[in-house]
Enzyme design. Sequence first.
Site, PDB file in Angstrom:
ATOM      1  N   SER A 210      -0.689   7.532  13.582  1.00  0.00           N
ATOM      2  CA  SER A 210      -1.219   8.878  13.404  1.00  0.00           C
ATOM      3  C   SER A 210      -0.127   9.771  12.839  1.00  0.00           C
ATOM      4  O   SER A 210       1.044   9.620  13.172  1.00  0.00           O
ATOM      5  CB  SER A 210      -1.708   9.443  14.744  1.00  0.00           C
ATOM      6  OG  SER A 210      -2.236  10.749  14.577  1.00  0.00           O
TER       7      SER A 210
ATOM      8  N   MET B 152       0.034   8.107   2.359  1.00  0.00           N
ATOM      9  CA  MET B 152       0.633   7.839   3.658  1.00  0.00           C
ATOM     10  C   MET B 152       1.674   6.718   3.571  1.00  0.00           C
ATOM     11  O   MET B 152       2.783   6.839   4.102  1.00  0.00           O
ATOM     12  CB  MET B 152      -0.437   7.480   4.684  1.00  0.00           C
ATOM     13  CG  MET B 152       0.073   7.417   6.116  1.00  0.00           C
ATOM     14  SD  MET B 152      -1.292   7.411   7.301  1.00  0.00           S
ATOM     15  CE  MET B 152      -0.409   7.157   8.834  1.00  0.00           C
ATOM     16  N   GLY B 153       1.336   5.630   2.896  1.00  0.00           N
ATOM     17  CA  GLY B 153       2.271   4.524   2.765  1.00  0.00           C
ATOM     18  C   GLY B 153       3.543   4.919   2.034  1.00  0.00           C
ATOM     19  O   GLY B 153       4.649   4.520   2.411  1.00  0.00           O
TER      20      GLY B 153
ATOM     21  N   HIS C 146      -7.915   7.540  20.536  1.00  0.00           N
ATOM     22  CA  HIS C 146      -7.202   8.734  20.041  1.00  0.00           C
ATOM     23  C   HIS C 146      -8.048   9.454  18.993  1.00  0.00           C
ATOM     24  O   HIS C 146      -8.214  10.677  19.036  1.00  0.00           O
ATOM     25  CB  HIS C 146      -5.856   8.288  19.458  1.00  0.00           C
ATOM     26  CG  HIS C 146      -5.155   9.294  18.588  1.00  0.00           C
ATOM     27  ND1 HIS C 146      -5.547   9.565  17.290  1.00  0.00           N
ATOM     28  CD2 HIS C 146      -4.077  10.075  18.820  1.00  0.00           C
ATOM     29  CE1 HIS C 146      -4.744  10.469  16.768  1.00  0.00           C
ATOM     30  NE2 HIS C 146      -3.843  10.802  17.673  1.00  0.00           N
ATOM     31  N   ASN C 147      -8.596   8.696  18.048  1.00  0.00           N
ATOM     32  CA  ASN C 147      -9.404   9.314  16.987  1.00  0.00           C
ATOM     33  C   ASN C 147     -10.733   9.834  17.525  1.00  0.00           C
ATOM     34  O   ASN C 147     -11.248  10.834  17.041  1.00  0.00           O
ATOM     35  CB  ASN C 147      -9.631   8.318  15.855  1.00  0.00           C
ATOM     36  CG  ASN C 147      -8.441   8.241  14.934  1.00  0.00           C
ATOM     37  OD1 ASN C 147      -7.309   8.499  15.355  1.00  0.00           O
ATOM     38  ND2 ASN C 147      -8.660   7.886  13.694  1.00  0.00           N
TER      39      ASN C 147
ATOM     40  N   GLU D   6      -9.963  13.086  18.953  1.00  0.00           N
ATOM     41  CA  GLU D   6      -9.750  13.994  17.826  1.00  0.00           C
ATOM     42  C   GLU D   6     -11.092  14.524  17.299  1.00  0.00           C
ATOM     43  O   GLU D   6     -11.215  15.716  16.984  1.00  0.00           O
ATOM     44  CB  GLU D   6      -9.002  13.249  16.721  1.00  0.00           C
ATOM     45  CG  GLU D   6      -8.716  14.037  15.465  1.00  0.00           C
ATOM     46  CD  GLU D   6      -8.082  13.149  14.415  1.00  0.00           C
ATOM     47  OE1 GLU D   6      -8.740  12.875  13.392  1.00  0.00           O
ATOM     48  OE2 GLU D   6      -6.937  12.693  14.627  1.00  0.00           O
ATOM     49  N   TYR D   7     -12.099  13.655  17.229  1.00  0.00           N
ATOM     50  CA  TYR D   7     -13.423  14.090  16.790  1.00  0.00           C
ATOM     51  C   TYR D   7     -13.926  15.230  17.677  1.00  0.00           C
ATOM     52  O   TYR D   7     -14.437  16.240  17.197  1.00  0.00           O
ATOM     53  CB  TYR D   7     -14.430  12.931  16.886  1.00  0.00           C
ATOM     54  CG  TYR D   7     -14.441  11.962  15.728  1.00  0.00           C
ATOM     55  CD1 TYR D   7     -13.266  11.569  15.098  1.00  0.00           C
ATOM     56  CD2 TYR D   7     -15.635  11.412  15.283  1.00  0.00           C
ATOM     57  CE1 TYR D   7     -13.284  10.653  14.068  1.00  0.00           C
ATOM     58  CE2 TYR D   7     -15.659  10.497  14.242  1.00  0.00           C
ATOM     59  CZ  TYR D   7     -14.484  10.124  13.636  1.00  0.00           C
ATOM     60  OH  TYR D   7     -14.512   9.225  12.612  1.00  0.00           O
TER      61      TYR D   7
ATOM     62  N   GLY E  73      -0.785  11.174   9.353  1.00  0.00           N
ATOM     63  CA  GLY E  73      -1.347  11.535   8.060  1.00  0.00           C
ATOM     64  C   GLY E  73      -0.304  11.949   7.041  1.00  0.00           C
ATOM     65  O   GLY E  73       0.814  11.427   7.004  1.00  0.00           O
TER      66      GLY E  73
ATOM     67  N   GLY F 210       0.835  -1.191   0.000  1.00  0.00           N
ATOM     68  CA  GLY F 210       0.000   0.000   0.000  1.00  0.00           C
ATOM     69  C   GLY F 210       0.868   1.238   0.000  1.00  0.00           C
ATOM     70  O   GLY F 210       1.342   1.677   1.043  1.00  0.00           O
ATOM     71  N   LEU F 211       1.100   1.802  -1.179  1.00  0.00           N
ATOM     72  CA  LEU F 211       2.012   2.939  -1.333  1.00  0.00           C
ATOM     73  C   LEU F 211       1.262   4.218  -1.703  1.00  0.00           C
ATOM     74  O   LEU F 211       1.737   5.030  -2.488  1.00  0.00           O
ATOM     75  CB  LEU F 211       3.086   2.630  -2.390  1.00  0.00           C
ATOM     76  CG  LEU F 211       3.976   1.422  -2.090  1.00  0.00           C
ATOM     77  CD1 LEU F 211       4.844   1.089  -3.294  1.00  0.00           C
ATOM     78  CD2 LEU F 211       4.839   1.677  -0.864  1.00  0.00           C
TER      79      LEU F 211
ATOM     80  N   LYS G  72      -5.471   3.702  19.468  1.00  0.00           N
ATOM     81  CA  LYS G  72      -5.643   4.588  18.302  1.00  0.00           C
ATOM     82  C   LYS G  72      -7.120   4.909  18.079  1.00  0.00           C
ATOM     83  O   LYS G  72      -7.476   6.023  17.676  1.00  0.00           O
ATOM     84  CB  LYS G  72      -5.057   3.917  17.056  1.00  0.00           C
ATOM     85  CG  LYS G  72      -5.243   4.707  15.747  1.00  0.00           C
ATOM     86  CD  LYS G  72      -4.675   6.103  15.820  1.00  0.00           C
ATOM     87  CE  LYS G  72      -4.449   6.725  14.454  1.00  0.00           C
ATOM     88  NZ  LYS G  72      -5.561   6.683  13.518  1.00  0.00           N
TER      89      LYS G  72
ATOM     90  N   ASP H 200       2.385  -2.111  -4.640  1.00  0.00           N
ATOM     91  CA  ASP H 200       1.098  -1.443  -4.772  1.00  0.00           C
ATOM     92  C   ASP H 200       0.516  -1.836  -6.120  1.00  0.00           C
ATOM     93  O   ASP H 200       1.261  -2.141  -7.061  1.00  0.00           O
ATOM     94  CB  ASP H 200       1.272   0.085  -4.694  1.00  0.00           C
ATOM     95  CG  ASP H 200      -0.043   0.809  -4.465  1.00  0.00           C
ATOM     96  OD1 ASP H 200      -0.312   1.214  -3.319  1.00  0.00           O
ATOM     97  OD2 ASP H 200      -0.814   0.977  -5.428  1.00  0.00           O
TER      98      ASP H 200
END
Length: 305
Positions: A125, A15-16, A180-181, A184-185, A127, A11-12, A177, A34
């Site tokens: 995390s 982010m990857g 964490h999200n 964040e919301y 992004g 997965g490139l 995580k 990918d």
Amino acid sequence: MAAGRELGIIGLGKMGGNMAERLRQGGIQVVGFDFSAEAVKRLTDAGSTGVSSLEDLVKNLSAPRAIWLMVPAGKPVDDTIAKLKPLMQKGDIFIDGGNSNYKDSQRRYHELEAEGFKFVDVGTSGGVWGLKEGYSMMIGGEEPVVESLRPIFEALAPGKDLGWGYMGPAGAGHFVKMVHNGIEYGMMQAYAEGFSIMGQKKELNLDLEKIAQVWRYGSVVRSWLLDLTADALKKDPGLEDLEAYVEDSGEGRWTVMEAIDLNISAPVITESLIRRIRSREENNFTDRMLAIMRNAFGGHAVKKD
């Protein structure tokens, strides 16, 4: 080469691809796959090894192999693992760096352990800014396995001993995580509401971007999220180019459901999730119902198209 000094990435995307580049800069040998030939070419052009098949990915890694999955949560993760298993050998390590549900990570750990493989879940995390700033990583699995991957985490993190850590057994990384999200919301919702209130106070003619810049220094509400908000307001002060439609990745929902299961009151995170869902409703029926009820019991005016 030891698993901690080389890494396969599946997965490139944005982010990857950024993670692969940061690893390369940190001295980690990266082999990436990918389905996008363009993404593979970008990786190769940057100095790493890009391959066009999972078979080639595995062949280019020495045992014990470590392969980091950056694919969408759910079935794509299971499908990718299923395709990889016949190509790998006992002791090889699967790393899920996506936004998987922690219960899926617990299940995958037990399934893979029974077949002699290792599994590590990494809540990641950072992004699109991770290449420059580094990634925050919350890691679950067997601690010795996590420790064997230390050079990889150190290369990806903001600092050698900053921004990453072992959270606990399998699933712990993705559980932390998830929360964490959820937080964040709530933070995003509070910022959005506050700036909306100030923007609506027309007689004061407030400069929202200037306020964001002031708050960035010394204020108790300063944060990286506020930094990004200030930058966005500078580019588009009225946010006129945007549609009021907010997606969610699923982790906010999982956080709310977990809070309910644990009998924990989490009204801020819950309401922020509901607001996101509401943003997607066209010709909002709920609000029209409220208007007609107010008209029915109190004769209050309604607006019609």
